[in-house]
Structure formats: structure tokens, C-alpha cells
Design a protein around this motif. Structure first.
Motif, short mmCIF file in Angstrom:
data_model
loop_
_atom_site.label_atom_id
_atom_site.label_comp_id
_atom_site.label_asym_id
_atom_site.label_seq_id
_atom_site.Cartn_x
_atom_site.Cartn_y
_atom_site.Cartn_z
N ARG A 12 0.80 -1.22 0.00
CA ARG A 12 0.00 0.00 0.00
C ARG A 12 0.84 1.27 0.00
NH1 ARG A 12 -4.81 -1.37 4.42
NH2 ARG A 12 -5.63 -3.24 3.37
N LEU A 13 2.05 1.17 0.50
CA LEU A 13 2.89 2.37 0.61
C LEU A 13 3.59 2.65 -0.72
CD1 LEU A 13 4.42 1.75 4.16
CD2 LEU A 13 2.35 3.04 3.53
N VAL A 14 2.80 2.86 -1.76
CA VAL A 14 3.31 3.15 -3.09
C VAL A 14 2.24 3.97 -3.81
CG1 VAL A 14 2.39 1.02 -4.07
CG2 VAL A 14 4.31 2.15 -5.19
N ASP A 15 2.67 4.83 -4.70
CA ASP A 15 1.74 5.67 -5.45
C ASP A 15 0.75 4.81 -6.23
OD1 ASP A 15 0.76 7.41 -7.75
OD2 ASP A 15 1.91 8.88 -6.61
N GLN A 16 -0.53 5.11 -6.09
CA GLN A 16 -1.57 4.30 -6.71
C GLN A 16 -1.56 4.41 -8.23
OE1 GLN A 16 -3.68 1.99 -5.14
NE2 GLN A 16 -2.06 2.42 -3.63
N ARG A 17 -1.00 5.47 -8.77
CA ARG A 17 -0.89 5.57 -10.23
C ARG A 17 0.07 4.51 -10.76
NH1 ARG A 17 0.60 11.86 -10.32
NH2 ARG A 17 1.73 11.07 -8.50
N LEU A 18 1.11 4.24 -10.03
CA LEU A 18 2.03 3.17 -10.42
C LEU A 18 1.34 1.80 -10.30
CD1 LEU A 18 5.33 4.39 -8.68
CD2 LEU A 18 4.56 4.80 -11.02
N VAL A 19 0.53 1.66 -9.25
CA VAL A 19 -0.18 0.40 -9.06
C VAL A 19 -1.11 0.13 -10.24
CG1 VAL A 19 -1.85 -0.82 -7.61
CG2 VAL A 19 -0.05 0.54 -6.55
N GLN A 20 -1.86 1.13 -10.66
CA GLN A 20 -2.79 0.94 -11.77
C GLN A 20 -2.05 0.62 -13.07
OE1 GLN A 20 -6.09 0.65 -11.59
NE2 GLN A 20 -5.78 0.83 -9.36
N ALA A 21 -0.92 1.28 -13.29
CA ALA A 21 -0.15 1.00 -14.51
C ALA A 21 0.35 -0.44 -14.52
CB ALA A 21 1.03 1.98 -14.59
N ALA A 22 0.79 -0.93 -13.34
CA ALA A 22 1.27 -2.31 -13.26
C ALA A 22 0.12 -3.29 -13.46
CB ALA A 22 1.94 -2.54 -11.92
N LEU A 23 -1.04 -3.02 -12.85
CA LEU A 23 -2.18 -3.92 -12.99
C LEU A 23 -2.65 -4.03 -14.44
CD1 LEU A 23 -4.30 -2.95 -9.84
CD2 LEU A 23 -3.21 -5.16 -10.26
N GLU A 24 -2.72 -2.91 -15.13
CA GLU A 24 -3.20 -2.90 -16.51
C GLU A 24 -2.31 -3.75 -17.41
OE1 GLU A 24 -3.52 1.13 -17.75
OE2 GLU A 24 -5.09 1.63 -16.29
N ALA A 25 -1.01 -3.71 -17.17
CA ALA A 25 -0.10 -4.47 -18.02
C ALA A 25 -0.07 -5.95 -17.65
CB ALA A 25 1.31 -3.88 -17.93
N VAL A 26 0.10 -6.24 -16.35
CA VAL A 26 0.26 -7.63 -15.91
C VAL A 26 -1.01 -8.44 -16.15
CG1 VAL A 26 0.73 -9.11 -13.91
CG2 VAL A 26 2.05 -7.01 -14.25
N ARG A 27 -2.15 -7.78 -16.11
CA ARG A 27 -3.41 -8.48 -16.35
C ARG A 27 -3.44 -9.13 -17.74
NH1 ARG A 27 -6.50 -4.49 -14.97
NH2 ARG A 27 -6.72 -5.12 -12.79
N GLN A 28 -2.62 -8.63 -18.66
CA GLN A 28 -2.59 -9.15 -20.03
C GLN A 28 -1.52 -10.22 -20.23
OE1 GLN A 28 -3.02 -5.86 -23.06
NE2 GLN A 28 -2.75 -4.54 -21.25
N TRP A 29 -0.74 -10.52 -19.21
CA TRP A 29 0.30 -11.53 -19.36
C TRP A 29 -0.32 -12.91 -19.55
CZ3 TRP A 29 4.77 -10.52 -15.29
CH2 TRP A 29 5.31 -9.26 -15.53
N ARG A 30 0.40 -13.76 -20.24
CA ARG A 30 -0.03 -15.13 -20.44
C ARG A 30 1.14 -16.08 -20.22
NH1 ARG A 30 -3.92 -12.93 -19.87
NH2 ARG A 30 -5.89 -12.96 -21.04
N TYR A 31 0.83 -17.19 -19.57
CA TYR A 31 1.83 -18.21 -19.28
C TYR A 31 1.49 -19.51 -20.00
CZ TYR A 31 3.99 -15.66 -15.37
OH TYR A 31 4.67 -14.75 -14.62
N GLN A 32 2.53 -20.26 -20.22
CA GLN A 32 2.31 -21.67 -20.56
C GLN A 32 1.85 -22.35 -19.28
OE1 GLN A 32 5.41 -23.90 -22.81
NE2 GLN A 32 5.43 -25.24 -21.01
N PRO A 33 0.78 -23.13 -19.30
CA PRO A 33 0.23 -23.69 -18.05
C PRO A 33 1.26 -24.52 -17.28
CG PRO A 33 -1.30 -23.99 -19.87
CD PRO A 33 -0.01 -23.51 -20.47
N THR A 34 1.00 -24.62 -16.00
CA THR A 34 1.81 -25.46 -15.12
C THR A 34 1.23 -26.87 -15.10
OG1 THR A 34 2.29 -23.54 -13.74
CG2 THR A 34 2.72 -25.72 -12.79
#
Length: 312
Positions: free
Chosen positions: A269-291
Motif C-alpha cells: 500500500r505504501l506506493v503511489d496508486q498511479r504506479l499500481v494501476q499502470a502495473a495492474l493494466e499491463a500484468v493483467r494481459q500476461w499469459r503463461y504456458q500452463p503449469t
């Protein structure tokens, strides 16, 4: 052991009687003294430490009869007789010691290690640490997932089980007694995937740097590690760059059976929320080869750190 101790005390009393009479003491007088001692002890309600075999009526009677019986030899044992007696004692004590050693060998900790699907795990490292002590023992599971740590001294142990690709398993309060080994069953859950990414706030004219290498927990055995196959890099928020705002965003998600990011959420929580939103928007689109665990796709927890830094 109780019968052997009683026999030893009886023989010690017999040797004492023989020694007294060998010094010239009158047998009848000595027998009377023994009877008087027992009467005085019983009257006082006392029992000497360790007890006396002669306290039993039959034991006292046997001892008095032996004192008053004529013709008994009360000479000291010769050296050959002593040697023969020692050899006989050793022949009896050795099997008893072997039995006791076998009992100690049977004490310890044993068990089996399985994964979350119920399959056994081979080559897992098992560590048992004596609580409050300095003894630590290790073992590895065999092809059937079994392990054994013995002999171990009695006490309370902390057992940890580790294998690459799985989360560390820790069991506390494992009690070891000499009567029988402590038996446990350990279930290893899949390890956590960790990704670290650095986003630098360079000017728009500068070419975007390649993403930093990912760090992933090594997986062995029958676990196939997840692999990041599609990564969208977070964009550094322009207003944060202008204001000189930096920070690290920690995210946690579940990599689904199809490799998609599920249940993505920030951890700090101790981080600027604008950075949090930028990280969420990008990582939400990541894709993995299944485990895969034993050939079947499974979900696995992932932690991602996105570090937003400005040039110095």
C-alpha cells in the motif's frame, strides 16, 4: 529386568552372609540379628532404598535356613570360577544388549511424501531438528516417496521437507519416543512463481529497453514449470515521471490452468496508486504456458514485482 535385579540382590545377600560366617560369626546369632532388623523396620513402617529381597517371608526364611544349614561351602571363589561366572554373565547380557539396541534402532521418524495430487515425491530432502537441542539429521525420499530417520533420541522435533518446484513444508511438534517411530505423511504444494520487472522512465525518444530477465523458482521431479510466453510491459505514468515519483509495486495472482492471470491484486500500500494501476493494466494481459503436475494442468500462485525507476 526386574527379575534379574531381584536375583542380583539375592546373590549379593548370600555373598554377604557367607562373608560374615567366614569371619567366625555364630550362624544362629547372626540369623537372629537379621530377624530383629526386619521386625524393627516393619514396626517403624520404613523400607530401605532399593528394598531387600529378604523382606518377603519366603526370602527371609530361605536366608535363615541357609545360615543354619551345616556343610555349606563358604570359601572365596577361585580365579577360574570367577572367570567362568563372568563369561556366563556376558553370554546372558549380550543378547539383552542386542535387544535393547534393536529397540533404539526402531525409534525415530519415518513417513511418506506426496504432492497435492496424491502422487509420491522422490528425492525430497527431509530435515529433522531436535527442538531446544543441537542435533539435526537429514534424509531423502526413495522412489516410493518414503524416508526414515533413525535412531533418534527422544524429544520433540521440527521436520521440514523441501524439493525444487514445491513450497517448503514444515511440521512442528513431532514427538519421538523409544517405543516406536513417529510416522508422518507430508503433502508438498506447488512452489510460487516469482517475476521481477523494471520499468525505467526514459524519454519518449529513447528506445524502450528490453525487459529484465525473469527469476523463476526451479522445478524438478514431475512438475513442469510455468513459462511466461506473452508479457505486456507497464507504461510509466507521464505525471509520475514529471513529479519524480518512483516505487515498487508488488502483485500477487494465480496462473490458471489455461495460463491466464487470475485474481490479480496488489500486495503493498505504501506506493503511489498511479504506479499500481499502470502495473495492474499491463500484468493483467500476461499469459503463461500452463503449469503441469504429473501431466495435468494445475493452478499456481505467482508474485510479480514491478519496479518503476527514473534515470539518474
Amino acid at each position: 529386568m526386574g527379575r534379574a535385579a531381584a536375583c542380583l540382590r539375592r546373590e549379593a545377600e548370600q555373598a554377604c552372609d557367607d562373608g560374615v560366617l567366614a569371619q567366625g560369626e555364630d550362624p544362629a546369632h547372626y540369623a537372629g540379628e537379621l530377624v530383629a532388623i526386619i521386625r524393627s523396620l516393619r514396626a517403624a513402617g520404613k523400607q530401605p532404598e532399593g528394598g531387600f529381597v529378604m523382606e518377603c517371608g519366603s526370602g527371609l526364611e530361605r536366608r535363615v535356613r541357609a545360615l543354619l544349614q551345616g556343610g555349606s561351602s563358604r570359601r572365596r571363589l577361585t580365579a577360574p570360577v570367577l572367570v567362568a561366572g563372568c563369561l556366563l554373565a556376558l553370554s546372558v547380557a549380550a543378547p539383552l544388549a542386542a535387544l535393547r539396541g534393536a529397540a533404539v534402532q526402531g525409534s525415530g521418524i519415518e513417513g511418506v511424501v506426496r504432492d497435492s495430487s496424491g502422487a509420491v515425491v522422490e528425492g525430497a530432502r527431509v530435515k529433522a531438528a531436535l527442538a531446544g537441542g543441537d542435533q539435526v539429521e537429514f534424509a531423502r525420499t526413495d522412489s516410493a516417496g518414503r524416508f526414515a530417520l533413525r535412531p533418534l533420541p527422544e524429544g520433540v522435533y521440527v521436520v521440514t521437507v523441501a524439493k525444487p518446484g514445491f513450497a517448503l513444508s514444515k511440521l512442528e511438534g513431532i514427538v519421538v519416543k523409544q517405543e516406536a517411530p513417529a510416522r508422518i505423511e507430508v503433502v508438498l504444494n506447488l512452489g510460487m512463481v516469482v517475476e521481477r520487472l523494471e520499468v525505467r522512465g526514459e524519454s519518449s525518444q529513447a528506445p524502450a529497453p528490453p525487459p529484465a530477465g525473469t527469476e523463476r523458482i526451479r522445478v524438478g521431479g514431475k512438475v513442469q514449470a510455468p513459462k511466461l510466453v506473452a508479457m505486456v510491459k507497464p507504461v510509466y505514468p507521464p505525471d509520475c515521471k514529471a513529479e519524480g515519483v518512483e516505487g515498487t509495486v508488488a502483485l500477487r495472482a494465480v496462473i490458471g490452468r489455461d495460463g491466464a492471470m487470475l485474481d490479480l491484486k496488489p500486495m503493498n500500500r505504501l506506493v503511489d496508486q498511479r504506479l499500481v494501476q499502470a502495473a495492474l493494466e499491463a500484468v493483467r494481459q500476461w499469459r503463461y504456458q500452463p503449469t503441469f503436475l504429473n501431466g495435468r494442468p494445475v493452478e499456481v500462485v505467482s508474485e510479480i514485482e514491478v519496479n518503476f525507476v527514473l534515470p539518474r
